[in-house]
Design a protein around this motif. Structure first.
Motif, short mmCIF file in Angstrom:
data_model
loop_
_atom_site.label_atom_id
_atom_site.label_comp_id
_atom_site.label_asym_id
_atom_site.label_seq_id
_atom_site.Cartn_x
_atom_site.Cartn_y
_atom_site.Cartn_z
N LYS A 30 0.83 -1.20 0.00
CA LYS A 30 0.00 0.00 0.00
C LYS A 30 0.87 1.25 0.00
O LYS A 30 2.04 1.22 0.37
CB LYS A 30 -0.94 0.00 1.20
CG LYS A 30 -1.98 -1.12 1.15
CD LYS A 30 -3.00 -1.00 2.26
CE LYS A 30 -4.07 -2.08 2.12
NZ LYS A 30 -5.11 -1.96 3.18
N THR A 31 0.28 2.36 -0.41
CA THR A 31 0.98 3.64 -0.44
C THR A 31 1.07 4.21 0.97
O THR A 31 0.49 3.67 1.92
CB THR A 31 0.25 4.64 -1.33
OG1 THR A 31 -0.99 5.01 -0.70
CG2 THR A 31 -0.04 4.05 -2.71
N LEU A 32 1.75 5.32 1.10
CA LEU A 32 1.88 5.98 2.40
C LEU A 32 0.52 6.45 2.91
O LEU A 32 0.33 6.60 4.12
CB LEU A 32 2.84 7.16 2.30
CG LEU A 32 4.30 6.80 1.96
CD1 LEU A 32 5.13 8.07 1.79
CD2 LEU A 32 4.90 5.89 3.02
N GLN A 33 -0.42 6.69 1.99
CA GLN A 33 -1.76 7.13 2.37
C GLN A 33 -2.72 5.95 2.59
O GLN A 33 -3.89 6.14 2.90
CB GLN A 33 -2.34 8.04 1.27
CG GLN A 33 -1.51 9.27 0.99
CD GLN A 33 -1.81 10.42 1.94
OE1 GLN A 33 -2.87 10.47 2.54
NE2 GLN A 33 -0.87 11.32 2.08
N GLY A 34 -2.20 4.74 2.42
CA GLY A 34 -3.01 3.56 2.67
C GLY A 34 -3.79 3.03 1.49
O GLY A 34 -4.61 2.13 1.63
N ALA A 35 -3.54 3.58 0.28
CA ALA A 35 -4.23 3.10 -0.92
C ALA A 35 -3.48 1.91 -1.52
O ALA A 35 -2.30 1.71 -1.27
CB ALA A 35 -4.34 4.22 -1.95
N ASN A 71 4.09 5.90 -5.54
CA ASN A 71 3.28 6.45 -4.46
C ASN A 71 2.71 7.81 -4.85
O ASN A 71 1.54 8.12 -4.60
CB ASN A 71 4.11 6.61 -3.19
CG ASN A 71 4.18 5.34 -2.36
OD1 ASN A 71 3.28 4.52 -2.39
ND2 ASN A 71 5.27 5.17 -1.64
N ASP A 75 -1.12 8.57 -4.64
CA ASP A 75 -1.52 9.43 -3.53
C ASP A 75 -1.67 10.90 -3.91
O ASP A 75 -2.50 11.61 -3.34
CB ASP A 75 -0.49 9.34 -2.39
CG ASP A 75 -0.60 8.06 -1.60
OD1 ASP A 75 -1.62 7.36 -1.75
OD2 ASP A 75 0.33 7.74 -0.84
N ARG A 76 -0.86 11.34 -4.87
CA ARG A 76 -0.87 12.78 -5.19
C ARG A 76 -1.54 13.04 -6.54
O ARG A 76 -2.56 13.73 -6.60
CB ARG A 76 0.55 13.33 -5.17
CG ARG A 76 0.63 14.82 -5.46
CD ARG A 76 1.93 15.41 -4.95
NE ARG A 76 2.18 16.71 -5.55
CZ ARG A 76 1.54 17.82 -5.22
NH1 ARG A 76 0.60 17.78 -4.29
NH2 ARG A 76 1.84 18.97 -5.80
N THR A 79 -5.21 11.98 -6.55
CA THR A 79 -6.18 12.61 -5.66
C THR A 79 -6.08 14.14 -5.64
O THR A 79 -7.02 14.82 -5.22
CB THR A 79 -6.01 12.10 -4.21
OG1 THR A 79 -4.70 12.45 -3.73
CG2 THR A 79 -6.18 10.59 -4.15
N GLU A 80 -4.94 14.68 -6.07
CA GLU A 80 -4.72 16.13 -6.06
C GLU A 80 -4.26 16.59 -7.44
O GLU A 80 -3.31 17.36 -7.58
CB GLU A 80 -3.69 16.51 -5.00
CG GLU A 80 -4.06 16.06 -3.60
CD GLU A 80 -2.95 16.28 -2.59
OE1 GLU A 80 -1.83 16.68 -2.99
OE2 GLU A 80 -3.18 16.05 -1.40
#
Length: 234
Positions: A30-35, A71, A75-76, A79-80
């Motif tokens: 999983k990624t640092l954000q939990g995905a 990641n 994560d980025r 989502t952003e």
């Protein structure tokens, strides 16, 4: 910062939902954000798996650059996306290769040799016409160039956007970043273009260990960007 101990024994790769995942003791990474860290190609998944296999008793995040870029894609960029695009466009509005030295002649010549072909490529390949000038005054880029950069970035998927953002940040240049992720230039060429001024000064006045170490890290990160993009199609 306290290092995390290695918490797994076996590393493998599996197909899942049209992508590929790395398994640590049969559990998806999983990624640092939990995905879920699902990547588009088997080659990239295998390369990330090798980073995890190569860890010792403690995890060294600095040795897992491909994992870090992946990641960022999930994560980025995933989502952003708007923030990522704006970050990249910021480097385009003040692109390093548009700001030229007024002296000495040797530095001017080096900048021209490294940077002019990149501006020519951006214009010929992508219709991107950026203005360049000597001095430190801010250069207001044409509106059509800003719009064209927006179009180029908006058309990228998350797994290309993430290395593009990193490459632009590392080099201070939209054009160098774009040329690297498109495979127009190698990491070595991106490195030379991004550090044209610094390398020139080091050759003239000498170097120090700290600066050399920083450049080595930058080169390693650019190598990782180039490798990551190549692996997307393997």
């Amino acid at each position: 910062m306290k290092q995390m101990k290695r918490f797994y024994k076996e590393v493998s790769v599996a197909e899942q939902d049209g992508g590929h995942v790395v398994l640590l003791d049969n559990k998806p990474l999983k990624t640092l954000q939990g995905a879920m860290l699902r990547v588009p190609s088997r080659g990239l998944a295998e390369a990330i798996a090798e980073e995890w296999r190569g860890q010792g008793e403690h995890l060294d995040r600095n040795s897992m650059m491909l994992t870090g870029i992946a990641n960022g894609a999930v994560d980025r960029a995933g989502t952003e996306r708007g923030q990522v695009i704006e970050q990249i466009l910021g480097f385009g509005r003040s692109d390093l290769i548009c700001y030229r030295a007024s002296e000495p002649e040797a530095l001017k010549a080096r900048q021209a040799a490294l940077w002019d072909p990149l501006l020519d490529w951006a214009r010929t390949k992508h219709g991107l016409r950026l203005m360049a000038d000597a001095g430190i005054s801010y250069i207001e880029q044409p509106i059509d160039a800003i719009v064209r950069m927006q179009e180029l970035v908006s058309g990228l998927d998350d797994f290309t956007l993430a290395p593009f953002e990193l490459a632009s940040a590392l080099t201070g240049s939209f054009v160098i970043g774009l040329a690297l992720v498109e495979g127009h230039i190698l990491a070595e060429q991106a490195f030379s273009a991004a550090l044209a001024d610094e390398i020139f000064q080091a050759e003239k006045w000498g170097d120090d260990a700290e600066a050399a170490a920083r450049r080595a890290r930058l080169r390693a990160e650019l190598d990782a960007v180039a490798r990551f993009v190549r692996l997307l199609t393997v």
